[in-house]
Motif scaffolding. Structure first.
Motif, PDB file in Angstrom:
ATOM      1  N   ALA A 257       0.818  -1.210   0.000  1.00 36.38           N
ATOM      2  CA  ALA A 257       0.000   0.000   0.000  1.00 36.38           C
ATOM      3  C   ALA A 257       0.855   1.266   0.000  1.00 36.38           C
ATOM      4  CB  ALA A 257      -0.932  -0.012   1.213  1.00 36.38           C
ATOM      5  N   ALA A 258       2.058   1.188   0.563  1.00 38.73           N
ATOM      6  CA  ALA A 258       2.917   2.374   0.660  1.00 38.73           C
ATOM      7  C   ALA A 258       3.613   2.697  -0.656  1.00 38.73           C
ATOM      8  CB  ALA A 258       3.948   2.175   1.766  1.00 38.73           C
ATOM      9  N   VAL A 259       3.748   1.724  -1.543  1.00 34.30           N
ATOM     10  CA  VAL A 259       4.524   1.961  -2.771  1.00 34.30           C
ATOM     11  C   VAL A 259       3.707   1.738  -4.040  1.00 34.30           C
ATOM     12  CG1 VAL A 259       6.683   1.346  -1.633  1.00 34.30           C
ATOM     13  CG2 VAL A 259       5.370  -0.423  -2.802  1.00 34.30           C
ATOM     14  N   THR A 327     -11.460  12.670 -29.309  1.00 37.73           N
ATOM     15  CA  THR A 327     -11.434  12.808 -27.857  1.00 37.73           C
ATOM     16  C   THR A 327     -10.822  14.144 -27.480  1.00 37.73           C
ATOM     17  OG1 THR A 327     -10.654  11.820 -25.802  1.00 37.73           O
ATOM     18  CG2 THR A 327      -9.193  11.646 -27.703  1.00 37.73           C
ATOM     19  N   HIS A 328     -11.194  14.617 -26.287  1.00 32.25           N
ATOM     20  CA  HIS A 328     -10.665  15.889 -25.804  1.00 32.25           C
ATOM     21  C   HIS A 328      -9.464  15.705 -24.883  1.00 32.25           C
ATOM     22  CE1 HIS A 328     -14.670  17.195 -27.187  1.00 32.25           C
ATOM     23  NE2 HIS A 328     -14.106  18.418 -27.298  1.00 32.25           N
ATOM     24  N   GLY A 329      -8.996  14.475 -24.753  1.00 36.20           N
ATOM     25  CA  GLY A 329      -7.827  14.313 -23.897  1.00 36.20           C
ATOM     26  C   GLY A 329      -7.243  12.913 -23.948  1.00 36.20           C
ATOM     27  N   LEU A 330      -5.979  12.821 -23.563  1.00 37.38           N
ATOM     28  CA  LEU A 330      -5.245  11.564 -23.465  1.00 37.38           C
ATOM     29  C   LEU A 330      -4.551  11.512 -22.108  1.00 37.38           C
ATOM     30  CD1 LEU A 330      -3.508  11.580 -26.982  1.00 37.38           C
ATOM     31  CD2 LEU A 330      -5.579  10.319 -26.342  1.00 37.38           C
ATOM     32  N   THR A 331      -4.287  10.285 -21.620  1.00 43.28           N
ATOM     33  CA  THR A 331      -3.578  10.109 -20.354  1.00 43.28           C
ATOM     34  C   THR A 331      -2.437   9.124 -20.534  1.00 43.28           C
ATOM     35  OG1 THR A 331      -5.598  10.527 -19.074  1.00 43.28           O
ATOM     36  CG2 THR A 331      -3.773   9.440 -17.929  1.00 43.28           C
ATOM     37  N   PHE A 332      -1.230   9.562 -20.155  1.00 40.22           N
ATOM     38  CA  PHE A 332      -0.056   8.691 -20.155  1.00 40.22           C
ATOM     39  C   PHE A 332       0.100   8.123 -18.744  1.00 40.22           C
ATOM     40  CE2 PHE A 332       0.536  11.460 -23.722  1.00 40.22           C
ATOM     41  CZ  PHE A 332       1.214  10.700 -24.666  1.00 40.22           C
ATOM     42  N   LEU A 333       0.278   6.803 -18.638  1.00 36.37           N
ATOM     43  CA  LEU A 333       0.298   6.130 -17.344  1.00 36.37           C
ATOM     44  C   LEU A 333       1.606   5.367 -17.147  1.00 36.37           C
ATOM     45  CD1 LEU A 333      -3.319   4.636 -17.342  1.00 36.37           C
ATOM     46  CD2 LEU A 333      -2.499   6.591 -16.003  1.00 36.37           C
ATOM     47  N   LEU A 334       2.152   5.456 -15.926  1.00 32.81           N
ATOM     48  CA  LEU A 334       3.340   4.703 -15.545  1.00 32.81           C
ATOM     49  C   LEU A 334       3.037   3.971 -14.243  1.00 32.81           C
ATOM     50  CD1 LEU A 334       7.031   5.820 -15.728  1.00 32.81           C
ATOM     51  CD2 LEU A 334       6.183   4.741 -13.655  1.00 32.81           C
ATOM     52  N   ASP A 335       3.156   2.648 -14.259  1.00 36.84           N
ATOM     53  CA  ASP A 335       2.898   1.801 -13.086  1.00 36.84           C
ATOM     54  C   ASP A 335       4.204   1.682 -12.299  1.00 36.84           C
ATOM     55  OD1 ASP A 335       1.890   0.033 -11.269  1.00 36.84           O
ATOM     56  OD2 ASP A 335       1.043  -1.340 -12.741  1.00 36.84           O
ATOM     57  N   VAL A 336       4.324   2.443 -11.214  1.00 39.30           N
ATOM     58  CA  VAL A 336       5.598   2.609 -10.509  1.00 39.30           C
ATOM     59  C   VAL A 336       6.208   1.289 -10.043  1.00 39.30           C
ATOM     60  CG1 VAL A 336       6.727   3.672  -8.518  1.00 39.30           C
ATOM     61  CG2 VAL A 336       5.070   4.973  -9.854  1.00 39.30           C
ATOM     62  N   PRO A 337       5.514   0.403  -9.322  1.00 39.08           N
ATOM     63  CA  PRO A 337       6.182  -0.796  -8.808  1.00 39.08           C
ATOM     64  C   PRO A 337       6.510  -1.849  -9.862  1.00 39.08           C
ATOM     65  CG  PRO A 337       3.861  -0.824  -8.215  1.00 39.08           C
ATOM     66  CD  PRO A 337       4.122   0.507  -8.845  1.00 39.08           C
ATOM     67  N   PHE A 384       7.502  10.638  -6.077  1.00 39.90           N
ATOM     68  CA  PHE A 384       6.479   9.623  -6.309  1.00 39.90           C
ATOM     69  C   PHE A 384       6.971   8.448  -7.160  1.00 39.90           C
ATOM     70  CE2 PHE A 384       4.267  13.655  -5.589  1.00 39.90           C
ATOM     71  CZ  PHE A 384       3.475  13.311  -4.504  1.00 39.90           C
ATOM     72  N   ILE A 385       8.214   8.525  -7.600  1.00 43.86           N
ATOM     73  CA  ILE A 385       8.789   7.403  -8.344  1.00 43.86           C
ATOM     74  C   ILE A 385      10.103   6.965  -7.702  1.00 43.86           C
ATOM     75  CG2 ILE A 385       9.655   6.604 -10.571  1.00 43.86           C
ATOM     76  CD1 ILE A 385       7.795   8.603 -11.918  1.00 43.86           C
ATOM     77  N   GLN A 389      10.397   3.501  -5.224  1.00 42.26           N
ATOM     78  CA  GLN A 389      11.221   2.408  -5.761  1.00 42.26           C
ATOM     79  C   GLN A 389      12.435   2.140  -4.874  1.00 42.26           C
ATOM     80  OE1 GLN A 389      12.103   2.739  -9.967  1.00 42.26           O
ATOM     81  NE2 GLN A 389      10.004   2.143 -10.488  1.00 42.26           N
ATOM     82  N   ALA A 390      12.955   3.166  -4.202  1.00 39.14           N
ATOM     83  CA  ALA A 390      14.036   2.948  -3.233  1.00 39.14           C
ATOM     84  C   ALA A 390      13.526   2.144  -2.039  1.00 39.14           C
ATOM     85  CB  ALA A 390      14.608   4.286  -2.775  1.00 39.14           C
ATOM     86  N   THR A 391      12.292   2.391  -1.614  1.00 39.13           N
ATOM     87  CA  THR A 391      11.692   1.617  -0.519  1.00 39.13           C
ATOM     88  C   THR A 391      11.530   0.162  -0.920  1.00 39.13           C
ATOM     89  OG1 THR A 391      10.507   3.588   0.261  1.00 39.13           O
ATOM     90  CG2 THR A 391       9.684   1.439   0.984  1.00 39.13           C
ATOM     91  N   MET A 392      11.132  -0.079  -2.152  1.00 40.61           N
ATOM     92  CA  MET A 392      10.987  -1.448  -2.641  1.00 40.61           C
ATOM     93  C   MET A 392      12.329  -2.169  -2.654  1.00 40.61           C
ATOM     94  SD  MET A 392       8.255  -0.999  -5.765  1.00 40.61           S
ATOM     95  CE  MET A 392       8.231  -2.762  -6.059  1.00 40.61           C
ATOM     96  N   ALA A 393      13.358  -1.483  -3.084  1.00 43.49           N
ATOM     97  CA  ALA A 393      14.682  -2.093  -3.108  1.00 43.49           C
ATOM     98  C   ALA A 393      15.148  -2.438  -1.693  1.00 43.49           C
ATOM     99  CB  ALA A 393      15.674  -1.161  -3.791  1.00 43.49           C
TER     100      ALA A 393
END
Length: 409
Positions: A257-259, A327-337, A384-385, A389-393
């Motif tokens: 939940a934290a990462v 469409t009036h918009g696009l969203t770029f997504l990055l799944d951090v973990p 936020f990235i 990711q340092a916590t995961m490591a």
């Protein structure tokens, strides 16, 4: 005593004496017959043949043991029969005389000569040898999965093992991972329902946490019962670890939940909608692929997702609908973990979003539709990235690793 009784006693005694006499006569007759049959009628070749001198008559029959006769001029090995008597010690032979006596070659070899060994061929492992060690954490991690070990007496095809409890395990809310030891390749492998690999060492892992939450007590009980039934079917020795599984699942869930973050960058039109055909052209030029999930996704060289592009509105992208879609918009997504080197990938995604904005005449904004500048983007990258990711490591589950992709699924 009457005369009748005396007569009967006499007849009985005569009958007994007759039977004893008949038995004695039969015994003598059979002894003579056996002696006649077993008496040798020819010379024994091993004891000298016809050249052997006749035996001296003796008043007492003396048992003769087999002897070895060696002709001095032939030096050919003779067959050696077992001797019951203790052999007499051989006289010592002078060294000079021993050197002049030729030695007869052996009639047989006690053991075959060793075959030549090719140094390039590694020695084969014993067929029944079982390897030491457990599967690598990339396949099963005891911190993230409840691992049940089974050792089978006889090898069983993997497809039979995986399909055995399929109906029960499909009712679980968490994934189940099947790992078996390949004795030919000497490595642990992930098993599938169509694999013909025969397994004697089996590990089954029930994932403790995914994005739906931690493992429940009901799922744990159902899984444990299924493993006991499977062990009975396979006649395997099963080991179900006695650990506090639910407490361990709760701890891992708190870490997740934290990462567990997903970073989104929104590209909003300034009035004119974005045409679907142009969106598709820009995405494919950037190496993105349209999937059945309605997202354009960019993958690395190993086929792992880096980031994706979705419609800002509710309509998903499809190969047919995108021809007429606007469409009036696009969203770029990055799944951090789930992404390795997330900060670098975020910079790549930001650069691509800016190029889209220039081509489509759009503005890059946050979730509150406020413009994003370089300082804000850099803050997102670090806080936020980089930090998650340092916590995961530090927890031992690096972002983008096989364990992270299993855990955040």
């Amino acid at each position: 005593m009457t005369e009748l009784q005396m007569g009967l006693i006499g007849l009985g005694a005569a009958a007994v004496a007759g039977v004893l006499g008949y038995n004695k006569w039969q015994e003598m007759r059979q002894r003579k017959l056996a002696q006649a049959v077993l008496k040798p009628h020819h010379d024994d070749v091993l004891l000298g043949g016809r050249n052997a001198p006749p035996a001296e008559p003796s008043a007492v029959d003396v048992r003769s043991e087999p002897e070895i006769r060696i002709e001095p001029e032939a030096f050919e090995p003779e067959r050696v029969e077992p001797m019951l008597a203790e052999p007499e010690p051989e006289p010592a032979v002078p060294e000079t005389a021993a050197a002049e006596i030729p030695v007869a070659p052996p009639a047989f070899r006690a053991s075959p000569e060793p075959l030549p060994v090719d140094d390039d061929i590694p020695p084969a492992a014993p067929v029944n040898a079982l390897p030491a060690g457990e599967p690598p954490v990339e396949l099963l991690d005891p911190r993230l999965e409840y691992v049940v070990a089974m050792d089978l007496v006889e090898a069983v095809p993997a497809r039979q093992i995986v399909r055995s409890q399929r109906e029960v395990l499909h009712r679980l809310g968490k994934p189940v991972h099947w790992i078996g030891y390949n004795e030919a390749a000497r490595e642990w492998q992930r098993l599938t329902s169509d694999s013909e690999l025969e397994i004697r060492r089996l590990r089954v892992g029930l994932q403790l946490v995914n994005r739906l939450g931690p493992l429940s007590e009901g799922d744990l009980t159902m899984f444990s019962n299924a493993m006991r039934v499977l062990a009975d079917e396979l006649m395997a020795v099963v080991d179900l670890p006695a650990i506090r599984v639910l407490d361990q699942a709760a701890e891992v869930d708190r870490f997740c939940a934290a990462v567990d973050l997903e970073i989104g960058l929104n590209l909003i039109s300034r009035g004119i909608p974005f045409p679907g055909t142009k969106i598709r052209a820009l995405a494919e030029a950037a190496g993105m692929v349209l999937g059945i999930d309605g997202l354009f996704t960019r993958y690395d060289d190993d086929g792992r997702a880096l980031f994706s592009l979705q419609n800002y509105e509710n309509t998903q992208f499809t190969a047919d609908a995108i021809r007429t879609l606007t469409t009036h918009g696009l969203t770029f997504l990055l799944d951090v973990p789930r992404v390795e080197n997330g900060e670098r990938v975020f910079v790549q995604m930001t650069d691509l979003a800016r190029r889209f904005g220039e081509a489509l005449q759009g503005a890059l904004v946050d979730d509150n539709r406020q413009p994003l500048n370089d300082a804000q983007l850099d803050h997102i990258r670090r806080e936020f990235i980089g930090k998650p990711q340092a916590t995961m490591a530090a927890f031992g589950v690096p972002a983008g690793s096989p364990r992270a992709r299993r855990l955040f699924s």
